[in-house]
Scaffold this active site. Structure first.
Site: not given
Ligand code: BMA
Length: 728
Positions: A652
Site C-alpha cells: 500500500d
Molecule cells: C492508500 C490506500 C489504498 C489506495 C492507495 C493509493 O492510502 O487508501 O487503498 O489505493 O492509498 O491512493
C-alpha cells in the site's frame, strides 16, 4: 474521459443494491401522490465515502431531490424543497476535501410549523439521513457517528408527529444504530447507500416504484453496538485482538445471540412477494446441486435472491450454526410468473481449517443445507452424510516452501517462450536496475496518465531504454481517481454492490468500468477493496463488501473478471485484515490461525482461485506481528505456495515493513522482497533509481540475495507483459 455506456448499469446497480428493511401500509412506493422531502442529503447527497475510494471527479450528477422532482409520478412539495435549498445556502457542509469525515451535527433544524403545514399539503414524507466515513476515519459511538444526531432524531420525531406514512432513506456506507426505527414507529426504512453519480436517479427509480427494491443485507444489523463481538477492544491503539475467532457477523449472531438481531444477514424486502420452492437436488461426488422454482406472488415485477447455507457436523471442530455456501439472484420476474434456477457448490469449498494439523478438512458426519431469503428464514432442503473425514491439504513443511521459492526463480520456467525471455532479460539487468524496478513512483507521475496513483516498470531512463514500458495504476474501487481534475464515472460503493447479491450484474458493471479505465490509458485499477466488515465502525466499510468471506470473495472475483474483459487488472486489496482505520499504519491485527484462514484470508482465496487476479495490494497493518508488506507467510507460503498465485504483489502507499520483533520502517525493503511483496508503492517521482532504502546495503551484507530480487522482478515483468501498456 467518461465512457457513455456505464451510467445505465451504474444506475441499475445503485437501485438493486438498496435494501428495504421495513415498509408498512404500503408507504412505498409513491405513485401519483404528493410528497415532502426532508433532510439536507436530498441535496448534499453523498455519492461515495471519503478517501482514495471516493476521490472521483464527477459531473452533472442529479441529486435525489432533482430526480424526485423530475419523476412524473412524484409530486414534490415545492415549499419544503425551496426551504432546504435556502437553508443549505446558509449552512453548507464544509468538508473541504474528500479525505475528511465530520462528526458534527450537520443536519439542519426546521420548525414544527413547517412540517405541520407540509403534512396538510401532502400525502407522504421522505427523510434522507446521510453519513460519510472513509479512509482514516472509523465511525465513532456517539450522535452524528454511529448514532443519529440530535437534529436527525428531532427531524424524524417531527415528521412522525405529522405524517402517518413516511420513509427514512439512509445515504451512507456503514450500518448505523437502528434503534430509532421502532422507537419512533417509522413505517418505512431503506438503505440507499452511496449510490455513486447515478445514485440520485436510482433513489427516484426506487421511490417511484419503477424499480422494486431487491437488495439484501450483506451484514447483520444488531440491536446495539455492544452486541457485535468486535466492539470490545475495537479502539485499542496498538493491536486489535480478533478474540471472537470465526464467530464474526451472522456466524456469531445465529449461533450465540439470535435475540440480538434487528435485521438478519441476507434480509431485504421488495414491493412484491415471492414463493421459493426446492424442486430437487443432485449430489455428484463433491458437487451439491439444488433446483428451485421462484414464483412472483405479488402484483409488481421484482427480483428475488435464493441463499444457501450449510450447517456442518461438530465432529472434529466446532462450527457456526450457518455458513453461506452459495446464492443466486433471479432476473426480473413479472407478477404470477416464475423462474427456475439451480445453485450448486463444491463441498470442498466449505472445508474447515484445523489448527492442530494446519490443514483443511472435510469432517465426517451429517451436513444440512438450508435455502431461503435470508439466514434466519432459510429452511432445510437437503441433508447428507460424509462417511469418512477427508484431509484436503497439509502444511507445506518449510523445506518444501523453500524449494517452491527457489523453483520460482532458479529452475527453468516450464512456461511459454515469453517467460523464458523474461528470465533471460532479468539476468541482464544490473543489481541497481533490479533495485529500481522494485519501486513504483507517484503520486501524479508524469510518465503516465496525469493525476493517477503510481507509475511502475520502466520508470528510470535505463529501464525505459531497455524497453520496459511505464505502467499506470489508479484508484479506486468505484471509479478512476485523477487528481488532475479529469472527470470520470463514480459507480456505487462496494457495500451497495454486495447488497445486490447479483454476480452477473457486478461483472457487467466492472466490464463497463474497465472500458473507461482503458479509455484513460490506465493499466491497473486499485480495487476492489475486499476486507471484511468485522465491525460496523470501520471507516472503509463503504468500499468493502460484507461480513461474510464468500459473498465478499465472489463479488471481488466478479469485479476482477469484469475489468479483465477490457484487459484491465483489478488490484484486490488490502491483503490482509485491514478491518479498522485507526492507527492503520502500525496496528497489529492479532488473529487466531483458524479465523485467519477460514474468514479473513478466505475472501482473497476465493477471488484468487475464481478470477484472473494478477495483482494484489498488501495492507498497512501488521498481521500477528509482521507488517503485511513484509510477511512471507502471507505473500509466499499462503498466497503462492498454497493458492498458486503467480502475479505481482505491491505494498500500500508508503507502507511500513519489519522483520519479527524489529522496528517498523518505510526503508526496510529487503524484508519486503524476502517476503515476495514485489514492489514498493511509492517513492517520489524520479527517485526509483536512487531511493535510500536498505536494498543495496542488504545485498552487500547478505540479508538480501540477487536471486530474491530477480524473483520479484520476474513477478513484476511477467505481469507488465500482460498489461495494455505493452501496446505502447
Ligand atoms: C492508500 C490506500 C489504498 C489506495 C492507495 C493509493 O492510502 O487508501 O487503498 O489505493 O492509498 O491512493
Amino acid at each position: 474521459m467518461i465512457s457513455d455506456s456505464i451510467a445505465k448499469i451504474s444506475r441499475e446497480a445503485a437501485a438493486d443494491g438498496a435494501v428495504l428493511l421495513k415498509n408498512e401500509n404500503n408507504t412505498l412506493p409513491i405513485i401519483n401522490e404528493r410528497v415532502a422531502v426532508f433532510g439536507r442529503y436530498q441535496i448534499d447527497y453523498l455519492k461515495s465515502g471519503s478517501g482514495s475510494g471516493g476521490s472521483v471527479n464527477t459531473e452533472n450528477c442529479m441529486t435525489p431531490l432533482e430526480a424526485f422532482e423530475a419523476e412524473p409520478g412524484i409530486e414534490v412539495d415545492r415549499e419544503i424543497a425551496a426551504m432546504y435549498r435556502e437553508l443549505i445556502k446558509k449552512r453548507p457542509i464544509r468538508i473541504h476535501n474528500a479525505f475528511l469525515s465530520d462528526f458534527k451535527d450537520l443536519e439542519l433544524e426546521i420548525e414544527n410549523a413547517a412540517v405541520k403545514a407540509a403534512a396538510a399539503r401532502t400525502d407522504k414524507a421522505i427523510v434522507i439521513i446521510g453519513r460519510r466515513l472513509g479512509e482514516g476515519f472509523d465511525n465513532v459511538p456517539k450522535p452524528g457517528g454511529y448514532y443519529l444526531s440530535k437534529n436527525e432524531l428531532r427531524l424524524i420525531r417531527q415528521v412522525s408527529r405529522y405524517y402517518k406514512k413516511f420513509a427514512v432513506l439512509l445515504n451512507c456506507g456503514n450500518i448505523l444504530d437502528m434503534s430509532w426505527v421502532n422507537k419512533y414507529k417509522v413505517p418505512a426504512v431503506m438503505y440507499i447507500w452511496h449510490g455513486g453519480g447515478e445514485g440520485g436517479k436510482a433513489s427516484a427509480d426506487l421511490i417511484s416504484g419503477k424499480v422494486a427494491p431487491s437488495g439484501r443485507l450483506s451484514d447483520t444489523i444488531a440491536v446495539s453496538l455492544k452486541d457485535y463481538p468486535s466492539t470490545d477492544g475495537f479502539f485499542k491503539k496498538k493491536s486489535v485482538v480478533y478474540k471472537e475467532g470465526i464467530y464474526t457477523g451472522y456466524r456469531h449472531f445465529e449461533t450465540n445471540a439470535s435475540d440480538k438481531v434487528l435485521y438478519p444477514f441476507g434480509y431485504g424486502l421488495s414491493y412484491t412477494s415471492f414463493d421459493i420452492s426446492c424442486t430437487g437436488y443432485n449430489i455428484n461426488k463433491n458437487i451439491i446441486s439444488l433446483y428451485f422454482n421462484v414464483r412472483n406472488t405479488g402484483n409488481c415485477s421484482g427480483k428475488e435472491v435464493v441463499e444457501l447455507y450449510i450447517n456442518k457436523p461438530d465432529t472434529a471442530l466446532d462450527h457456526p450454526l450457518r455458513e453461506l455456501a452459495a446464492f443466486r439472484k433471479t432476473r426480473l420476474i413479472n407478477p404470477g410468473e416464475s423462474e427456475s434456477i439451480d445453485i450448486s457448490f463444491n463441498i470442498k469449498d466449505t472445508a474447515s481449517y484445523d489448527e492442530e494439523r494446519s490443514a483443511w478438512i472435510i469432517e465426517s458426519g451429517k451436513y444440512i443445507v438450508y435455502a431461503g431469503k435470508n439466514v434466519r428464514d432459510a429452511k432445510e432442503v437437503l441433508s447428507f452424510e460424509v462417511q469418512k473425514e477427508k484431509q484436503l491439504s497439509k502444511k507445506l513443511p518449510p523445506a518444501a516452501l523453500q524449494s517452491f521459492t527457489n523453483k520460482h526463480y532458479n529452475e527453468d520456467f516450464p512456461t511459454a517462450v515469453k517467460n523464458d525471455h523474461i528470465k533471460e532479460f532479468i539476468a541482464e539487468l544490473t543489481d541497481n536496475e533490479l533495485c529500481a524496478l522494485v519501486h513504483g513512483e507517484g503520486m501524479n507521475s508524469r510518465r503516465v496518465t496525469s493525476g493517477t496513483a503510481a507509475a511502475f516498470g520502466g520508470i528510470t531512463r535505463r529501464l525505459s531504454k531497455k524497453g520496459i514500458p511505464a505502467a499506470c495504476a489508479s484508484d479506486g474501487p468505484s471509479g478512476i481517481r485523477m487528481d488532475s481534475g479529469e472527470k470520470a464515472s463514480l459507480i456505487p460503493c462496494g457495500v451497495c454492490l454486495a447488497c445486490t447479491w447479483d454476480i452477473p450484474l457486478i461483472e457487467q458493471l466492472y466490464a463497463e468500468e474497465g472500458k473507461e479505465v482503458a479509455l484513460n490509458k490506465i493499466d491497473m485499477l486499485l480495487g476492489p477493496g475486499m476486507n471484511l466488515h468485522r465491525s460496523p465502525l470501520c471507516g472503509r466499510n463503504f468500499e468493502y463488501f460484507s461480513e461474510d468471506p464468500y459473498l465478499t470473495g465472489t463479488m471481488a472475483a466478479a469485479a476482477v473478471r469484469g475489468l479483465m474483459e477490457h484487459g484491465i487488472v483489478g488490484v484486490i486489496k488490502h491483503f490482509a485484515a485491514n478491518n479498522r482505520e485507526k492507527n492503520r499504519f502500525d496496528a497489529d491485527s492479532v488473529i487466531p490461525e483458524r479465523a485467519l484462514h477460514e474468514i479473513y484470508l478466505k475472501s482473497f482465496e476465493i477471488a484468487v482461485k475464481s478470477s484472473p487476479v494478477k495483482a494484489i495490494m498488501t495492507s498497512y497493518n501488521l498481521v500477528n506481528g509482521l507488517h503485511a508488506a513484509s510477511n512471507p507467510k502471507l505473500t509466499t507460503d499462503i498466497l503462492r505456495a498454497e493458492w498458486g498465485f503467480s502475479g505481482m504483489v505491491m505494498t500500500d502507499w508508503w507502507a511500513k515493513c519489519n522483520s519479527r520483533g524489529a522496528r517498523s520502517s518505510r526503508m526496510k525493503l529487503a524484508e519486503m522482497i524476502n517476503a515476495q511483496n514485489d514492489i514498493y508503492m511509492v517513492v517520489p517521482n524520479g527517485m526509483a533509481g536512487v531511493w535510500q532504502d536498505n536494498l543495496k546495503k542488504s545485498l552487500k551484507n547478505g540479508k538480501l540475495t540477487r536471486a530474491a530480487l530477480e524473483r520479484s522482478a520476474y513477478n513484476i515483468l511477467s505481469t507488465i507483459a500482460q498489461l495494455r501498456c505493452m501496446d505502447k
